[in-house]
Design a protein around this motif. Sequence first.
Motif, PDB file in Angstrom:
ATOM      1  N   PRO A  65      29.070  19.640   7.577  1.00  0.00           N
ATOM      2  CA  PRO A  65      29.061  21.054   7.196  1.00  0.00           C
ATOM      3  C   PRO A  65      29.243  21.972   8.390  1.00  0.00           C
ATOM      4  O   PRO A  65      28.978  21.593   9.538  1.00  0.00           O
ATOM      5  CB  PRO A  65      27.669  21.230   6.590  1.00  0.00           C
ATOM      6  CG  PRO A  65      26.824  20.243   7.336  1.00  0.00           C
ATOM      7  CD  PRO A  65      27.719  19.052   7.581  1.00  0.00           C
ATOM      8  N   HIS A  66      29.691  23.199   8.128  1.00  0.00           N
ATOM      9  CA  HIS A  66      29.787  24.184   9.196  1.00  0.00           C
ATOM     10  C   HIS A  66      28.398  24.600   9.669  1.00  0.00           C
ATOM     11  O   HIS A  66      28.169  24.744  10.870  1.00  0.00           O
ATOM     12  CB  HIS A  66      30.589  25.405   8.723  1.00  0.00           C
ATOM     13  CG  HIS A  66      32.031  25.101   8.495  1.00  0.00           C
ATOM     14  ND1 HIS A  66      32.606  25.017   7.229  1.00  0.00           N
ATOM     15  CD2 HIS A  66      33.031  24.820   9.368  1.00  0.00           C
ATOM     16  CE1 HIS A  66      33.890  24.725   7.350  1.00  0.00           C
ATOM     17  NE2 HIS A  66      34.175  24.593   8.630  1.00  0.00           N
ATOM     18  N   HIS A  68      23.953  24.086   8.732  1.00  0.00           N
ATOM     19  CA  HIS A  68      22.930  23.348   7.996  1.00  0.00           C
ATOM     20  C   HIS A  68      21.646  24.161   8.017  1.00  0.00           C
ATOM     21  O   HIS A  68      21.205  24.597   9.090  1.00  0.00           O
ATOM     22  CB  HIS A  68      22.714  21.983   8.636  1.00  0.00           C
ATOM     23  CG  HIS A  68      21.543  21.221   8.088  1.00  0.00           C
ATOM     24  ND1 HIS A  68      21.546  20.688   6.826  1.00  0.00           N
ATOM     25  CD2 HIS A  68      20.349  20.928   8.630  1.00  0.00           C
ATOM     26  CE1 HIS A  68      20.383  20.090   6.622  1.00  0.00           C
ATOM     27  NE2 HIS A  68      19.634  20.225   7.694  1.00  0.00           N
ATOM     28  N   LEU A 190      26.302  16.046   0.750  1.00  0.00           N
ATOM     29  CA  LEU A 190      27.397  15.968   1.711  1.00  0.00           C
ATOM     30  C   LEU A 190      28.670  15.410   1.097  1.00  0.00           C
ATOM     31  O   LEU A 190      29.767  15.928   1.320  1.00  0.00           O
ATOM     32  CB  LEU A 190      26.977  15.119   2.913  1.00  0.00           C
ATOM     33  CG  LEU A 190      25.837  15.666   3.769  1.00  0.00           C
ATOM     34  CD1 LEU A 190      25.410  14.640   4.816  1.00  0.00           C
ATOM     35  CD2 LEU A 190      26.234  16.975   4.445  1.00  0.00           C
ATOM     36  N   ILE A 194      29.894  19.339   0.239  1.00  0.00           N
ATOM     37  CA  ILE A 194      30.489  19.624   1.547  1.00  0.00           C
ATOM     38  C   ILE A 194      31.897  19.047   1.660  1.00  0.00           C
ATOM     39  O   ILE A 194      32.813  19.706   2.168  1.00  0.00           O
ATOM     40  CB  ILE A 194      29.591  19.094   2.684  1.00  0.00           C
ATOM     41  CG1 ILE A 194      28.183  19.706   2.569  1.00  0.00           C
ATOM     42  CG2 ILE A 194      30.210  19.403   4.041  1.00  0.00           C
ATOM     43  CD1 ILE A 194      28.153  21.218   2.483  1.00  0.00           C
ATOM     44  N   ASN A 198      35.222  21.251   2.460  1.00  0.00           N
ATOM     45  CA  ASN A 198      36.016  20.951   3.650  1.00  0.00           C
ATOM     46  C   ASN A 198      37.425  20.477   3.323  1.00  0.00           C
ATOM     47  O   ASN A 198      38.369  20.715   4.090  1.00  0.00           O
ATOM     48  CB  ASN A 198      35.306  19.896   4.500  1.00  0.00           C
ATOM     49  CG  ASN A 198      34.139  20.466   5.282  1.00  0.00           C
ATOM     50  OD1 ASN A 198      34.055  21.670   5.509  1.00  0.00           O
ATOM     51  ND2 ASN A 198      33.218  19.604   5.695  1.00  0.00           N
ATOM     52  N   THR A 204      31.541  25.841   4.652  1.00  0.00           N
ATOM     53  CA  THR A 204      30.584  24.962   3.984  1.00  0.00           C
ATOM     54  C   THR A 204      29.182  25.115   4.559  1.00  0.00           C
ATOM     55  O   THR A 204      28.998  25.131   5.779  1.00  0.00           O
ATOM     56  CB  THR A 204      31.020  23.483   4.082  1.00  0.00           C
ATOM     57  OG1 THR A 204      31.256  23.138   5.454  1.00  0.00           O
ATOM     58  CG2 THR A 204      32.291  23.244   3.281  1.00  0.00           C
ATOM     59  N   HIS A 206      25.341  23.443   4.160  1.00  0.00           N
ATOM     60  CA  HIS A 206      24.512  22.360   3.630  1.00  0.00           C
ATOM     61  C   HIS A 206      23.046  22.754   3.719  1.00  0.00           C
ATOM     62  O   HIS A 206      22.591  23.294   4.726  1.00  0.00           O
ATOM     63  CB  HIS A 206      24.737  21.074   4.432  1.00  0.00           C
ATOM     64  CG  HIS A 206      23.881  19.929   3.988  1.00  0.00           C
ATOM     65  ND1 HIS A 206      22.756  19.531   4.669  1.00  0.00           N
ATOM     66  CD2 HIS A 206      23.972  19.110   2.906  1.00  0.00           C
ATOM     67  CE1 HIS A 206      22.205  18.506   4.056  1.00  0.00           C
ATOM     68  NE2 HIS A 206      22.912  18.236   2.984  1.00  0.00           N
ATOM     69  N   ARG A 244      29.472  15.474  13.575  1.00  0.00           N
ATOM     70  CA  ARG A 244      29.253  16.916  13.448  1.00  0.00           C
ATOM     71  C   ARG A 244      30.001  17.703  14.527  1.00  0.00           C
ATOM     72  O   ARG A 244      30.329  18.876  14.332  1.00  0.00           O
ATOM     73  CB  ARG A 244      27.760  17.242  13.505  1.00  0.00           C
ATOM     74  CG  ARG A 244      26.981  16.644  12.338  1.00  0.00           C
ATOM     75  CD  ARG A 244      25.617  17.308  12.161  1.00  0.00           C
ATOM     76  NE  ARG A 244      24.841  17.360  13.372  1.00  0.00           N
ATOM     77  CZ  ARG A 244      24.127  16.350  13.866  1.00  0.00           C
ATOM     78  NH1 ARG A 244      24.126  15.174  13.246  1.00  0.00           N
ATOM     79  NH2 ARG A 244      23.417  16.494  14.970  1.00  0.00           N
ATOM     80  N   THR A 247      33.435  18.748  13.145  1.00  0.00           N
ATOM     81  CA  THR A 247      33.486  19.533  11.920  1.00  0.00           C
ATOM     82  C   THR A 247      34.788  20.329  11.850  1.00  0.00           C
ATOM     83  O   THR A 247      35.204  20.949  12.828  1.00  0.00           O
ATOM     84  CB  THR A 247      32.300  20.513  11.849  1.00  0.00           C
ATOM     85  OG1 THR A 247      31.094  19.758  11.826  1.00  0.00           O
ATOM     86  CG2 THR A 247      32.368  21.360  10.585  1.00  0.00           C
TER      87      THR A 247
END
Length: 303
Positions: A65-66, A68, A190, A194, A198, A204, A206, A244, A247
Amino acid sequence: PVFSTVQLLCNYEHSTIPSSGFVISKTSLSRNICMVNLYAMVQSINTKALLTLASVVRRPFLAAPHIHVPTISDVNYQSMRDHCGIKAVIFDKDNTLTAPYATDIHERAALGIKNALDVFGHDNVAILSNSAGTRDDKDYEDAIKIEAELGINVIRHDDKKPGGLKEVLEHFEENGIKDPSELCMVGDRLLTDIVFGNLYGMLTVHCLPLCSGSDNTSDNKIANIVRTVENKYMFRSLPGKWTRKRTIKHAVWEGEDKCPLILVDLDPQDPVFEMGETINTEEEENSGSETEPGDVDQTANSF
């Protein structure tokens, strides 16, 4: 037809199948319970997610995710609209807005949904659920009930997330939204929420599930197990930390350091609360390791 027969076996102890002449003999209680559980399990299978899994294995950053956050109440929706080019927000339902299969907003999500509605307006906030509004939702009864009780539109869609883009764009079309990058997808899963966002260039977000332990007994058992595995990989493992850092970049949002979207300070020592990184470090830029938005289209077209 097979599962219609299963339902028939579960609902009747002794009956004749219409237009067949076959007689269903009385079955034991244990067998009925087994068939009910089998039917529920088959309903919970998300074929679209299973088909997408192979691509996620090759490109695990699709599930990164962008940002969290603990809950949807910890997101700055005003900044999201004013500085990130976002015109509408899509929320998952179970364990994101409500307790599993409940129809009232969870107390920990109440402030978040209020802020989102205040900023974007009711027409630009919607629910995309893998239960309500799908073909599993007979006559869309759950969707209609949720809309009446929550006052939030539920998008009807045939394909479960990470499918359903066509119906999402059709839902927001009248509001002038044509590009998925103008949408934000918020959810606790996810591999569904997500990955869906994406795949098509959405922003996004989360969040952790609202319920856990004894408060989460009504949740779908399969979904609960898969969610646990997802989160352990993404937030509690070294491969997850690497993932991550790759991303997928959003078309407008430049990263949490330049455009903060998180309202709470997360403990960097707790890997569960460590946000996904999209900030391009000098090392990543030199190595070319970042994932550009164009890669999303190629991935989406591979299905």
